[in-house]
Design a protein around this motif. Structure first.
Motif, PDB file in Angstrom:
ATOM      1  N   VAL A 138      40.973  35.630  55.495  1.00 21.32           N
ATOM      2  CA  VAL A 138      42.191  34.816  55.460  1.00 21.32           C
ATOM      3  C   VAL A 138      43.379  35.743  55.734  1.00 21.32           C
ATOM      4  CG1 VAL A 138      43.656  33.310  54.081  1.00 21.32           C
ATOM      5  CG2 VAL A 138      41.174  33.199  53.838  1.00 21.32           C
ATOM      6  N   THR A 139      44.108  35.452  56.780  1.00 22.45           N
ATOM      7  CA  THR A 139      45.183  36.339  57.227  1.00 22.45           C
ATOM      8  C   THR A 139      46.485  35.570  57.405  1.00 22.45           C
ATOM      9  OG1 THR A 139      44.685  35.942  59.559  1.00 22.45           O
ATOM     10  CG2 THR A 139      43.486  37.734  58.480  1.00 22.45           C
ATOM     11  N   ASP A 140      47.554  36.325  57.615  1.00 24.84           N
ATOM     12  CA  ASP A 140      48.849  35.713  57.933  1.00 24.84           C
ATOM     13  C   ASP A 140      48.747  34.862  59.190  1.00 24.84           C
ATOM     14  OD1 ASP A 140      50.149  36.812  55.778  1.00 24.84           O
ATOM     15  OD2 ASP A 140      50.924  38.536  56.872  1.00 24.84           O
ATOM     16  N   GLU A 141      48.012  35.361  60.172  1.00 29.63           N
ATOM     17  CA  GLU A 141      47.883  34.643  61.442  1.00 29.63           C
ATOM     18  C   GLU A 141      47.223  33.287  61.241  1.00 29.63           C
ATOM     19  OE1 GLU A 141      48.736  38.719  62.005  1.00 29.63           O
ATOM     20  OE2 GLU A 141      47.005  37.820  60.962  1.00 29.63           O
ATOM     21  N   LEU A 142      46.208  33.229  60.377  1.00 31.10           N
ATOM     22  CA  LEU A 142      45.553  31.947  60.103  1.00 31.10           C
ATOM     23  C   LEU A 142      46.541  30.976  59.470  1.00 31.10           C
ATOM     24  CD1 LEU A 142      43.039  30.119  59.867  1.00 31.10           C
ATOM     25  CD2 LEU A 142      42.604  31.188  57.637  1.00 31.10           C
ATOM     26  N   LEU A 143      47.274  31.425  58.477  1.00 27.67           N
ATOM     27  CA  LEU A 143      48.220  30.542  57.793  1.00 27.67           C
ATOM     28  C   LEU A 143      49.330  30.083  58.740  1.00 27.67           C
ATOM     29  CD1 LEU A 143      48.581  32.215  54.277  1.00 27.67           C
ATOM     30  CD2 LEU A 143      46.935  30.510  55.055  1.00 27.67           C
ATOM     31  N   GLU A 144      49.772  30.963  59.615  1.00 30.03           N
ATOM     32  CA  GLU A 144      50.790  30.579  60.598  1.00 30.03           C
ATOM     33  C   GLU A 144      50.274  29.498  61.529  1.00 30.03           C
ATOM     34  OE1 GLU A 144      51.634  34.359  62.276  1.00 30.03           O
ATOM     35  OE2 GLU A 144      53.084  34.927  60.726  1.00 30.03           O
ATOM     36  N   SER A 145      48.988  29.581  61.876  1.00 31.83           N
ATOM     37  CA  SER A 145      48.405  28.551  62.759  1.00 31.83           C
ATOM     38  C   SER A 145      48.238  27.215  62.041  1.00 31.83           C
ATOM     39  CB  SER A 145      47.049  29.026  63.291  1.00 31.83           C
ATOM     40  OG  SER A 145      46.062  29.042  62.269  1.00 31.83           O
ATOM     41  N   LEU A 146      48.079  27.257  60.729  1.00 31.39           N
ATOM     42  CA  LEU A 146      47.908  26.018  59.954  1.00 31.39           C
ATOM     43  C   LEU A 146      49.237  25.350  59.628  1.00 31.39           C
ATOM     44  CD1 LEU A 146      45.268  27.174  57.278  1.00 31.39           C
ATOM     45  CD2 LEU A 146      44.827  25.921  59.398  1.00 31.39           C
ATOM     46  N   ARG A 153      44.814  40.072  52.722  1.00 27.15           N
ATOM     47  CA  ARG A 153      45.511  40.293  53.990  1.00 27.15           C
ATOM     48  C   ARG A 153      46.637  39.275  54.199  1.00 27.15           C
ATOM     49  NH1 ARG A 153      41.831  41.043  59.061  1.00 27.15           N
ATOM     50  NH2 ARG A 153      43.895  41.545  59.898  1.00 27.15           N
ATOM     51  N   VAL A 154      46.950  38.546  53.147  1.00 28.17           N
ATOM     52  CA  VAL A 154      48.044  37.576  53.213  1.00 28.17           C
ATOM     53  C   VAL A 154      49.291  38.182  52.593  1.00 28.17           C
ATOM     54  CG1 VAL A 154      48.883  35.360  52.349  1.00 28.17           C
ATOM     55  CG2 VAL A 154      46.560  35.546  53.256  1.00 28.17           C
ATOM     56  N   THR A 155      50.375  38.177  53.339  1.00 26.77           N
ATOM     57  CA  THR A 155      51.647  38.716  52.865  1.00 26.77           C
ATOM     58  C   THR A 155      52.691  37.600  52.820  1.00 26.77           C
ATOM     59  OG1 THR A 155      52.612  39.274  55.020  1.00 26.77           O
ATOM     60  CG2 THR A 155      51.042  40.846  54.082  1.00 26.77           C
ATOM     61  N   HIS A 156      53.941  38.009  52.609  1.00 28.80           N
ATOM     62  CA  HIS A 156      55.061  37.065  52.597  1.00 28.80           C
ATOM     63  C   HIS A 156      55.216  36.342  53.936  1.00 28.80           C
ATOM     64  CE1 HIS A 156      56.419  41.050  53.907  1.00 28.80           C
ATOM     65  NE2 HIS A 156      57.246  40.405  54.708  1.00 28.80           N
ATOM     66  N   LYS A 157      54.702  36.944  55.014  1.00 29.04           N
ATOM     67  CA  LYS A 157      54.828  36.314  56.334  1.00 29.04           C
ATOM     68  C   LYS A 157      54.002  35.031  56.411  1.00 29.04           C
ATOM     69  CE  LYS A 157      55.624  40.727  58.691  1.00 29.04           C
ATOM     70  NZ  LYS A 157      55.107  41.689  59.704  1.00 29.04           N
ATOM     71  N   GLY A 158      52.735  35.098  55.983  1.00 34.67           N
ATOM     72  CA  GLY A 158      51.872  33.916  56.047  1.00 34.67           C
ATOM     73  C   GLY A 158      52.325  32.822  55.108  1.00 34.67           C
ATOM     74  N   GLY A 210      55.284  32.538  53.865  1.00 37.42           N
ATOM     75  CA  GLY A 210      56.604  32.117  54.339  1.00 37.42           C
ATOM     76  C   GLY A 210      56.523  31.097  55.446  1.00 37.42           C
ATOM     77  N   ALA A 211      55.539  31.261  56.343  1.00 36.49           N
ATOM     78  CA  ALA A 211      55.362  30.288  57.429  1.00 36.49           C
ATOM     79  C   ALA A 211      55.012  28.913  56.876  1.00 36.49           C
ATOM     80  CB  ALA A 211      54.273  30.776  58.389  1.00 36.49           C
ATOM     81  N   LEU A 212      54.166  28.873  55.837  1.00 37.56           N
ATOM     82  CA  LEU A 212      53.766  27.590  55.254  1.00 37.56           C
ATOM     83  C   LEU A 212      54.933  26.899  54.549  1.00 37.56           C
ATOM     84  CD1 LEU A 212      50.224  28.404  53.777  1.00 37.56           C
ATOM     85  CD2 LEU A 212      50.754  27.067  55.815  1.00 37.56           C
ATOM     86  N   VAL A 213      55.670  27.652  53.746  1.00 32.49           N
ATOM     87  CA  VAL A 213      56.756  27.011  52.999  1.00 32.49           C
ATOM     88  C   VAL A 213      57.920  26.633  53.911  1.00 32.49           C
ATOM     89  CG1 VAL A 213      56.107  28.184  50.862  1.00 32.49           C
ATOM     90  CG2 VAL A 213      57.846  29.206  52.345  1.00 32.49           C
ATOM     91  N   SER A 214      58.119  27.392  54.984  1.00 30.22           N
ATOM     92  CA  SER A 214      59.214  27.080  55.909  1.00 30.22           C
ATOM     93  C   SER A 214      58.936  25.815  56.696  1.00 30.22           C
ATOM     94  CB  SER A 214      59.441  28.248  56.876  1.00 30.22           C
ATOM     95  OG  SER A 214      59.814  29.413  56.188  1.00 30.22           O
ATOM     96  N   ALA A 215      57.646  25.571  57.001  1.00 33.33           N
ATOM     97  CA  ALA A 215      57.289  24.390  57.778  1.00 33.33           C
ATOM     98  C   ALA A 215      57.201  23.129  56.927  1.00 33.33           C
ATOM     99  CB  ALA A 215      55.951  24.623  58.490  1.00 33.33           C
ATOM    100  N   ASN A 216      57.293  23.301  55.616  1.00 27.20           N
ATOM    101  CA  ASN A 216      57.133  22.162  54.717  1.00 27.20           C
ATOM    102  C   ASN A 216      58.362  21.264  54.756  1.00 27.20           C
ATOM    103  OD1 ASN A 216      57.060  20.758  51.914  1.00 27.20           O
ATOM    104  ND2 ASN A 216      55.025  21.648  52.148  1.00 27.20           N
TER     105      ASN A 216
END
Length: 465
Positions: free
Chosen positions: A199-207, A224-229, A231-237
């Motif tokens: 599970v990576t930032d890239e996966l979360l960004e794609s979701l 391997r998940v940081t504030h970037k991944g 952050g992408a989820l909460v920003s798109a919410n």
């Protein structure tokens, strides 16, 4: 004199709703035909099998044989939680049990929630049967897809909650397609990786584009998940999360950057619950300041903090708790911190300034137990209290009798609303008995009995997955 059988039958539903133990419900089913008619749906409504149950594996066989042979009983099942399953079976026995499971699931026409977490016990036919349950809204499964085809997951419709435990790379590969197929129905996503790299930032960004209506996000052990991944989820919410758990994520997770992102997007404007792991590689003082700022716009009701290691030399400061309680104390109903010591003064602030507090899980020193007990009395709505006290190297554990006496002493100083108390690994149900003093006045005293509720709090489920 009125008898129990004289009451209106419709009241039996309300009465049986308070009966928690399956054994007690089974006894009610044997009273007479009327009781059987009303108690049987309660007996089969929620089914749980945990590894620590006596003969749990034989219970699995008995359960699914019953559900396969009695479709009317299977139709009562709304929650099915299977956390143990016999794996070491001869081929013929394994095939027989698998066929029973498949048939049983097909007949669970009102199944709304299914948990199936034993590694290697889930196979493709069983998964297909679950996908055909039209009422199913919640699915928690082991993500090791060695025995099933991950593509079957995309056939599930109308799920509101997904929980994947240690998902394989094959399951994660179909996750974007699966989430896209669910559309706007999904409200809760839970990924438990236990130090997985998949599970990576890239996966979360794609979701993130397909999780705009998510309300609950739980991430555990995704290193391997940081504030970037996140952050992408909460920003798109679109509407803002109601709850978020970020536990044991990457050491590179930057709370300050994440806080700034959430401030810009007002991502936590609806937040009611947060669970965080205190990182081991940062200044605890700086981290707690960022957490306080992160929660500035939240309407917090639940706060849970964990530490991977016991925080002794660098504890969460008394000032942090004062500021948190000053901002959120009027709403907080549950506070939980593990491996983070709190002194009696901190516990007193929590209990005296959180008027709606119902659940408290805390850690304190053994020598502070007596002083801590006096801190709990101001919490007038407290229902659940669990205290952990670490033992020093070479220190003997408290004998069971002494442990129970200490728990009873603590309970006697708590609000009469208290129904559950625990010390370290022991948990009791608190009941109150009516006594009469020398003046004939009635009063109540607490007494401790074994816990009746078969549902196990999430924090005690470690090792059952």
């Amino acid at each position: 004199m009125a008898q129990l059988l004289d009451i209106p039958l419709e009241l039996l539903v309300d009465i049986f709703n308070f009966v928690l133990k399956p054994h007690h419900l089974a006894v009610l089913c044997l009273v007479n035909k009327v009781f059987n008619q009303f108690a049987t749906p309660f007996l089969y409504r929620h089914i749980y099998i945990f590894p620590w149950y006596k003969d749990s594996k034989s219970k699995v066989l008995s359960l699914f044989r019953t559900l396969a042979e009695c479709s009317y009983l299977a139709a009562y099942v709304q929650t099915l939680e299977i956390r143990d399953f016999p794996k070491r079976l001869f081929s013929a026995d394994h095939s027989y049990l698998s066929s029973l499971c498949v048939k049983s699931i097909r007949q669970c026409t009102n199944l709304r929630s299914c948990t199936w977490t034993k590694d290697g016990s889930l196979h493709s036919d069983l998964l297909r049967s679950l996908s055909n349950c039209q009422q199913l809204q919640e699915l928690e499964i082991n993500g090791n897809s060695g025995e099933y085809d991950p593509l079957i997951l995309t056939q599930f419709q109308n799920l509101q909650k997904i929980s994947l435990i240690m998902p394989s790379v094959h399951v994660l590969n179909v996750l974007p397609t699966w989430i896209k197929a669910l559309g706007a129905t999904l409200r809760s996503l839970r990924l438990i990786c236990k130090a997985s790299d998949h599970v990576t930032d890239e996966l979360l960004e794609s979701l993130s584009p397909d999780l705009a209506d998510l309300e609950y996000l739980i991430m555990f052990g995704c290193r391997r998940v940081t504030h970037k991944g996140i952050g992408a989820l909460v920003s798109a919410n679109r509407n803002g999360l109601l709850a978020i758990n970020m536990e044991a994520l990457s050491p590179s997770f930057d709370m300050r950057v994440f806080r700034a992102l959430c401030d810009r997007t007002q991502a936590f404007r609806r937040l009611r619950s947060i669970t965080l792991t205190v990182p081991a590689n940062v200044s605890v003082l700086d981290w707690t300041r960022d957490v306080y700022d992160l929660l500035s716009s939240a309407r917090l009701e639940t706060l849970q903090l964990y530490s991977i290691d016991m925080l002794g030399d660098t504890p969460v400061t008394h000032d942090f708790w004062q500021r948190i309680i000053a901002s959120h104390g009027s709403r907080l109903k549950r506070i939980s911190f593990h491996r983070i010591r709190a002194d009696p003064a901190t516990l007193h602030i929590i209990c005296s300034q959180c008027p709606r507090l119902e659940q408290l899980f805390a850690v304190t020193e053994r020598r502070d137990l007596e002083a801590a007990a006096s801190s709990f009395s101001p919490a007038r709505n407290l229902r659940t209290l669990h205290i952990n006290f670490p033992l020093a190297a070479g220190e003997a554990s408290m004998p069971p009798v002494t442990l129970m006496q200490t728990a009873l002493s603590i309970s006697s100083r708590c609000s009469p609303t208290l129904t559950c108390v625990g010390l370290n690994t022991q948990v009791w149900q608190v009941e109150r008995v009516v006594c009469i003093d020398e003046n004939g006045e009635k009063y109540t005293e607490p007494t401790l009995v074994p816990r009746e509720n078969p549902e196990i709090p999430e924090q005690f489920l470690v090792g059952t997955m």
